[in-house]
Design an enzyme around this catalytic site. Structure first.
Site, PDB file in Angstrom:
ATOM      1  N   ALA A   1       0.397  -1.759   0.469  1.00 38.62           N
ATOM      2  CA  ALA A   1       0.136  -0.510   0.022  1.00 38.62           C
ATOM      3  C   ALA A   1       0.937   1.172  -0.015  1.00 38.62           C
ATOM      4  CB  ALA A   1      -0.596  -0.418   1.577  1.00 38.62           C
TER       5      ALA A   1
ATOM      6  N   GLY B   1       0.422  -4.825   0.738  1.00 43.68           N
ATOM      7  CA  GLY B   1      -0.313  -5.156  -0.233  1.00 43.68           C
ATOM      8  C   GLY B   1      -0.080  -5.103  -1.897  1.00 43.68           C
TER       9      GLY B   1
ATOM     10  N   GLU C   1      -0.701  -9.151  -0.481  1.00 43.34           N
ATOM     11  CA  GLU C   1      -2.025  -9.690  -0.467  1.00 43.34           C
ATOM     12  C   GLU C   1      -2.964  -9.472  -1.660  1.00 43.34           C
ATOM     13  OE1 GLU C   1      -2.072  -5.864   2.779  1.00 43.34           O
ATOM     14  OE2 GLU C   1      -3.122  -7.340   3.923  1.00 43.34           O
TER      15      GLU C   1
ATOM     16  N   GLU D   1       4.409  -5.444   7.187  1.00 38.54           N
ATOM     17  CA  GLU D   1       3.492  -4.263   8.194  1.00 38.54           C
ATOM     18  C   GLU D   1       4.112  -3.799   9.676  1.00 38.54           C
ATOM     19  OE1 GLU D   1       2.694  -6.533   6.203  1.00 38.54           O
ATOM     20  OE2 GLU D   1       1.229  -5.755   5.019  1.00 38.54           O
TER      21      GLU D   1
HETATM   22  N1  COA Z   1       4.876   2.758  -0.811  1.00 40.24           N
HETATM   23  C1  COA Z   1       5.061   4.279  -1.165  1.00 40.24           C
HETATM   24  N2  COA Z   1       6.077   4.865  -1.834  1.00 40.24           N
HETATM   25  C2  COA Z   1       7.138   3.368  -1.834  1.00 40.24           C
HETATM   26  C3  COA Z   1       6.836   2.100  -1.755  1.00 40.24           C
HETATM   27  C4  COA Z   1       5.088   1.749  -0.556  1.00 40.24           C
HETATM   28  N3  COA Z   1       4.608   0.521  -0.018  1.00 40.24           N
HETATM   29  N4  COA Z   1       7.707   1.211  -1.974  1.00 40.24           N
HETATM   30  C5  COA Z   1       8.160   1.855  -2.422  1.00 40.24           C
HETATM   31  N5  COA Z   1       8.101   2.698  -2.191  1.00 40.24           N
HETATM   32  C6  COA Z   1       8.985   4.412  -2.464  1.00 40.24           C
HETATM   33  C7  COA Z   1      10.146   4.159  -2.277  1.00 40.24           C
HETATM   34  O1  COA Z   1       9.120   6.126  -1.710  1.00 40.24           O
HETATM   35  C8  COA Z   1      10.856   5.387  -3.550  1.00 40.24           C
HETATM   36  O2  COA Z   1      10.632   6.544  -3.696  1.00 40.24           O
HETATM   37  P1  COA Z   1      10.930   8.074  -4.031  1.00 40.24           P
HETATM   38  O3  COA Z   1      12.511   7.379  -5.082  1.00 40.24           O
HETATM   39  O4  COA Z   1      10.139   9.351  -4.574  1.00 40.24           O
HETATM   40  O5  COA Z   1      12.158   7.849  -2.686  1.00 40.24           O
HETATM   41  C9  COA Z   1      10.676   4.282  -4.702  1.00 40.24           C
HETATM   42  O6  COA Z   1       9.496   4.120  -4.125  1.00 40.24           O
HETATM   43  C10 COA Z   1      12.230   3.382  -5.054  1.00 40.24           C
HETATM   44  O7  COA Z   1      11.791   2.465  -3.234  1.00 40.24           O
HETATM   45  P2  COA Z   1      13.115   2.106  -2.776  1.00 40.24           P
HETATM   46  O8  COA Z   1      13.488   2.240  -1.123  1.00 40.24           O
HETATM   47  O9  COA Z   1      14.332   3.512  -3.391  1.00 40.24           O
HETATM   48  O10 COA Z   1      13.390   0.890  -3.566  1.00 40.24           O
HETATM   49  P3  COA Z   1      14.589  -0.098  -2.812  1.00 40.24           P
HETATM   50  O11 COA Z   1      15.810  -0.481  -3.856  1.00 40.24           O
HETATM   51  O12 COA Z   1      15.919   0.684  -1.484  1.00 40.24           O
HETATM   52  O13 COA Z   1      13.433  -0.562  -1.524  1.00 40.24           O
HETATM   53  C11 COA Z   1      11.775  -1.889  -1.339  1.00 40.24           C
HETATM   54  C12 COA Z   1      12.679  -1.657  -2.173  1.00 40.24           C
HETATM   55  C13 COA Z   1      10.728  -2.676  -1.517  1.00 40.24           C
HETATM   56  C14 COA Z   1      12.414  -3.030  -0.131  1.00 40.24           C
HETATM   57  C15 COA Z   1      11.072  -0.408  -0.163  1.00 40.24           C
HETATM   58  O14 COA Z   1      11.770   0.352  -0.880  1.00 40.24           O
HETATM   59  C16 COA Z   1      10.567  -1.053   0.508  1.00 40.24           C
HETATM   60  O15 COA Z   1      10.823  -1.682   2.034  1.00 40.24           O
HETATM   61  N6  COA Z   1       9.790  -0.493   0.313  1.00 40.24           N
HETATM   62  C17 COA Z   1       8.599  -0.468   1.221  1.00 40.24           C
HETATM   63  C18 COA Z   1       7.675  -2.093   1.900  1.00 40.24           C
HETATM   64  C19 COA Z   1       6.993  -2.016   2.550  1.00 40.24           C
HETATM   65  O16 COA Z   1       6.441  -1.738   3.469  1.00 40.24           O
HETATM   66  N7  COA Z   1       5.445  -2.345   2.274  1.00 40.24           N
HETATM   67  C20 COA Z   1       4.486  -2.651   2.633  1.00 40.24           C
HETATM   68  C21 COA Z   1       3.160  -1.257   3.093  1.00 40.24           C
HETATM   69  S1  COA Z   1       2.384  -0.995   3.722  1.00 40.24           S
END
Ligand code: COA
Length: 259
Positions: free
Chosen positions: A66, A111, A114, A134
């Site tokens: 999400a 999400g 999910e 989460e």
């Molecule tokens: N919501 C909003 N933005 C998200 C996102 C999410 N769930 N997941 C990734 N993004 C965005 C990042 O903020 C970043 O945006 P920016 O370039 O404007 O800063 C962009 O996507 C790229 O992500 P980034 O974190 O730089 O990539 P990465 O390769 O270093 O890491 C992940 C990848 C997936 C490990 C990391 O993005 C992450 O942990 N995301 C969240 C996962 C999460 O907790 N999901 C559950 C949400 S309830």
């Protein structure tokens, strides 16, 4: 139809829906949910669509969750409304009469995991990663993850993944039964389409009845055995059942019409 956050493509009855926010790793924001609901209307109403693939845009992510940027300042009622919206959309996917398969091409987190779990089954590329992270955010899954993860991989392993936020790779996901096949990134869509071509050649009403009956296993308000008896009976009233059984006896390929 066109959508601001989704790409769609219909080829040989297979409708591919691509969540298209690659710069945000395809995170599910309000607009994506609006578009998903509209595209599900299209899936239901367009008779050319026989089955569906959901995938993500870019090489890195299926859907990374999400959209966390929409979480700030929500009160309890608003957060519950957000969860309910996700539940409703994913229940539409799960209960779709047309097969919907997730082609998981990278991160399927929160999400995203999910969403993949609400599909009828999953195919993943080698670089896919699954998890419900989460608890890292002081949250729990809100789009059905606590329920469907237990259904798909069993309570013990699901409990561990939910509580630890541990991510698993595609091969472990396959061992656990979360995905059916692991492919290379290049062959993911082709492999998924091959499976759907086989399914599309079967009687559509019978396929829809299989989805309904199998879903009833996890629905306490339904008696799945009674539902199977009813759907079995319904099949006898279809042209496709007459065609399928006649074609077998005449030693020819059945030509199903979906009636
Ligand atoms: N919501 C909003 N933005 C998200 C996102 C999410 N769930 N997941 C990734 N993004 C965005 C990042 O903020 C970043 O945006 P920016 O370039 O404007 O800063 C962009 O996507 C790229 O992500 P980034 O974190 O730089 O990539 P990465 O390769 O270093 O890491 C992940 C990848 C997936 C490990 C990391 O993005 C992450 O942990 N995301 C969240 C996962 C999460 O907790 N999901 C559950 C949400 S309830």
């Amino acid at each position: 139809m066109s959508y601001s956050t989704l790409l769609t493509c219909l080829e040989n009855g297979i409708f591919t829906i691509t969540v298209n926010r690659p710069d945000k790793l395809n995170a599910l924001n309000k607009d994506v949910f609006t578009d998903l609901n509209s595209v599900l209307d299209e899936v239901e109403n367009n008779t050319e669509i026989k089955s569906v693939i959901i995938t993500g845009s870019g090489p890195k992510a299926f859907v990374a969750g999400a959209d966390i940027s929409e979480f700030g300042g929500l009160c309890k009622a608003e957060a519950m409304a957000m969860a309910r919206r996700g539940h409703n959309t994913f229940a539409r996917i799960e209960n779709s009469a047309k097969p919907i398969v997730a082609a998981v091409n990278g991160f399927a987190l929160g999400g995203g995991c999910e969403l993949a779990m609400s599909c009828h089954f999953r195919v993943a590329s080698e670089n896919a990663k699954f998890g419900q992270p989460e608890v890292n955010l002081g949250l729990i899954p809100g789009y059905g993850g606590t329920q469907r993860l237990v259904q798909l991989i069993g309570k013990g392993k699901a409990m561990e993944l939910l509580m630890s936020a541990h991510l698993i790779d595609a091969n472990e996901a396959k061992q656990l039964g979360l995905v059916n096949y692991v492919t290379t990134a290049e062959t993911l869509l082709e492999h998924t389409k091959n499976i759907l071509e086989i399914i599309n050649s079967k009687a559509p009403l019978a396929v829809a009845s299989c989805i309904k009956a199998a879903n009833a296993v996890f629905n306490e308000s339904k008696d799945g055995y009674a539902l199977e008896i009813e759907e079995f009976g319904n099949a006898f009233a279809t042209d496709d059942m007459k065609e399928g059984t006649t074609a077998f006896l005449e030693k020819r390929k059945a030509n199903f019409t979906g009636n």
